[in-house]
Write a protein that holds these residues in place. Structure first.
Motif, PDB file in Angstrom:
ATOM      1  N   UNK A   1      -0.436  -5.880  -9.736  1.00 48.15           N
ATOM      2  CA  UNK A   1       0.755  -5.953  -8.893  1.00 48.15           C
ATOM      3  C   UNK A   1       0.415  -5.942  -7.403  1.00 48.15           C
ATOM      4  N   UNK A   2      -0.875  -5.784  -7.093  1.00 50.62           N
ATOM      5  CA  UNK A   2      -1.257  -5.649  -5.695  1.00 50.62           C
ATOM      6  C   UNK A   2      -0.761  -4.356  -5.089  1.00 50.62           C
ATOM      7  N   UNK A   3      -0.578  -3.341  -5.927  1.00 53.73           N
ATOM      8  CA  UNK A   3      -0.004  -2.067  -5.486  1.00 53.73           C
ATOM      9  C   UNK A   3      -1.122  -1.029  -5.357  1.00 53.73           C
ATOM     10  N   UNK A   4      -1.700  -0.930  -4.173  1.00 50.57           N
ATOM     11  CA  UNK A   4      -2.811  -0.008  -3.940  1.00 50.57           C
ATOM     12  C   UNK A   4      -2.248   1.360  -3.564  1.00 50.57           C
ATOM     13  N   UNK A   5      -2.695   2.399  -4.269  1.00 56.46           N
ATOM     14  CA  UNK A   5      -2.217   3.756  -4.027  1.00 56.46           C
ATOM     15  C   UNK A   5      -3.402   4.600  -3.556  1.00 56.46           C
ATOM     16  N   UNK A   6      -3.407   4.917  -2.256  1.00 57.21           N
ATOM     17  CA  UNK A   6      -4.495   5.696  -1.666  1.00 57.21           C
ATOM     18  C   UNK A   6      -4.152   7.188  -1.714  1.00 57.21           C
TER      19      UNK A   6
ATOM     20  N   UNK B   1       0.962   5.122   9.775  1.00 53.46           N
ATOM     21  CA  UNK B   1      -0.167   5.027  10.704  1.00 53.46           C
ATOM     22  C   UNK B   1      -1.053   6.262  10.612  1.00 53.46           C
ATOM     23  N   UNK B   2      -0.421   7.438  10.524  1.00 51.55           N
ATOM     24  CA  UNK B   2      -1.198   8.679  10.469  1.00 51.55           C
ATOM     25  C   UNK B   2      -2.014   8.770   9.180  1.00 51.55           C
ATOM     26  N   UNK B   3      -1.396   8.447   8.058  1.00 53.87           N
ATOM     27  CA  UNK B   3      -2.106   8.566   6.787  1.00 53.87           C
ATOM     28  C   UNK B   3      -3.213   7.522   6.681  1.00 53.87           C
ATOM     29  N   UNK B   4      -2.994   6.350   7.218  1.00 51.79           N
ATOM     30  CA  UNK B   4      -4.062   5.350   7.223  1.00 51.79           C
ATOM     31  C   UNK B   4      -5.249   5.839   8.056  1.00 51.79           C
TER      32      UNK B   4
ATOM     33  N   UNK C   1       0.828  -1.197   0.000  1.00 47.45           N
ATOM     34  CA  UNK C   1       0.000   0.000   0.000  1.00 47.45           C
ATOM     35  C   UNK C   1       0.866   1.252   0.000  1.00 47.45           C
ATOM     36  N   UNK C   2       0.390   2.266  -0.706  1.00 50.77           N
ATOM     37  CA  UNK C   2       1.053   3.563  -0.723  1.00 50.77           C
ATOM     38  C   UNK C   2       0.019   4.649  -0.476  1.00 50.77           C
ATOM     39  N   UNK C   3       0.520   5.842  -0.126  1.00 47.52           N
ATOM     40  CA  UNK C   3      -0.361   6.926   0.301  1.00 47.52           C
ATOM     41  C   UNK C   3       0.123   8.252  -0.255  1.00 47.52           C
ATOM     42  N   UNK C   4      -0.825   9.094  -0.625  1.00 49.23           N
ATOM     43  CA  UNK C   4      -0.501  10.461  -1.053  1.00 49.23           C
ATOM     44  C   UNK C   4      -1.389  11.420  -0.264  1.00 49.23           C
TER      45      UNK C   4
END
Length: 207
Positions: free
Chosen positions: A87-92, A178-181, A37-40
């Motif tokens: 790729x199972x690469x989730x970008x939130x 943790x914060x971004x989630x 998982x990735x986050x923006x």
């Protein structure tokens, strides 16, 4: 209100990257992700996008052209979503919004709504929800890749891209993950927000 304390992000723990170095490093690291998982996080309310025809159309005040150019990207957005899913690469993506919306954010929300329709993971967080956490300044612009690499994306005072600071310290990255989630879970689906707060607005002025 998000009551979680904003993690520390001292510049001295990171490495300053030029704009070109950041773009290359981000692209390579994102492409390499498998099952992660990735986050923006986007906080600023105005950016000066470059090499973007729809952004140029907004500057000219040509709203029909903005929408036409967005729609022309629908197939590419779907392909990108399918490729990341494979790729199972989730970008939130978390978009902080202030109301009334700036012309830039109104423009961007049309793009984000389309992206969500094509399978991308996007939510909207009102600035009021993080007001208590921003007493020392606004949240940074962030990209966090696969729980491993955190980029604080930098901009000039006029909203021009200005490189990034890269952080790989595991403790720093873990706290921001943790914060971004937490922020993402507290945010609203972009399509629901768009229908409620954006769809009825007249075209924005040139910006």
């Amino acid at each position: 209100m998000l009551d979680l304390r904003i993690p520390a992000l001292p510049d001295e723990l990171g490495e300053r990257l030029t704009r070109q170095d950041y773009k290359r490093d981000f692209r390579e690291r994102r492409t390499a992700i498998r099952d992660g998982e990735s986050w923006k996080l986007e906080r600023l309310q105005h950016f000066e996008e470059t090499n973007d025809d729809s952004r140029d159309a907004l500057r000219r005040g040509d709203w029909p052209e903005v929408l036409r150019l967005f729609e022309a990207e629908r197939d590419a957005l779907r392909r990108k979503a399918r490729e990341e899913e494979s790729r199972g690469a989730v970008f939130h993506r978390i978009r902080v919004v202030e109301e009334p919306l700036t012309p830039y954010v109104q423009w961007e929300l049309h793009w984000l709504r389309l992206s969500a329709e094509c399978g991308h993971s996007i939510r909207v967080l009102p600035a009021s929800a993080i007001a208590d956490a921003e007493t020392d300044g606004p949240l940074p612009e962030l990209n966090l890749l696969d729980g491993r690499t955190l980029f604080r994306v930098l901009y000039t005072d006029t909203g021009q891209p200005d490189g990034a600071i890269r952080f790989t310290d595991p403790r720093t990255v873990r706290h921001w993950t943790d914060y971004l989630r937490y922020a993402y879970e507290a945010a609203e689906d972009v399509q629901a927000y768009f229908d409620r707060a954006v769809a009825h607005l007249p075209p924005p002025p040139p910006a």
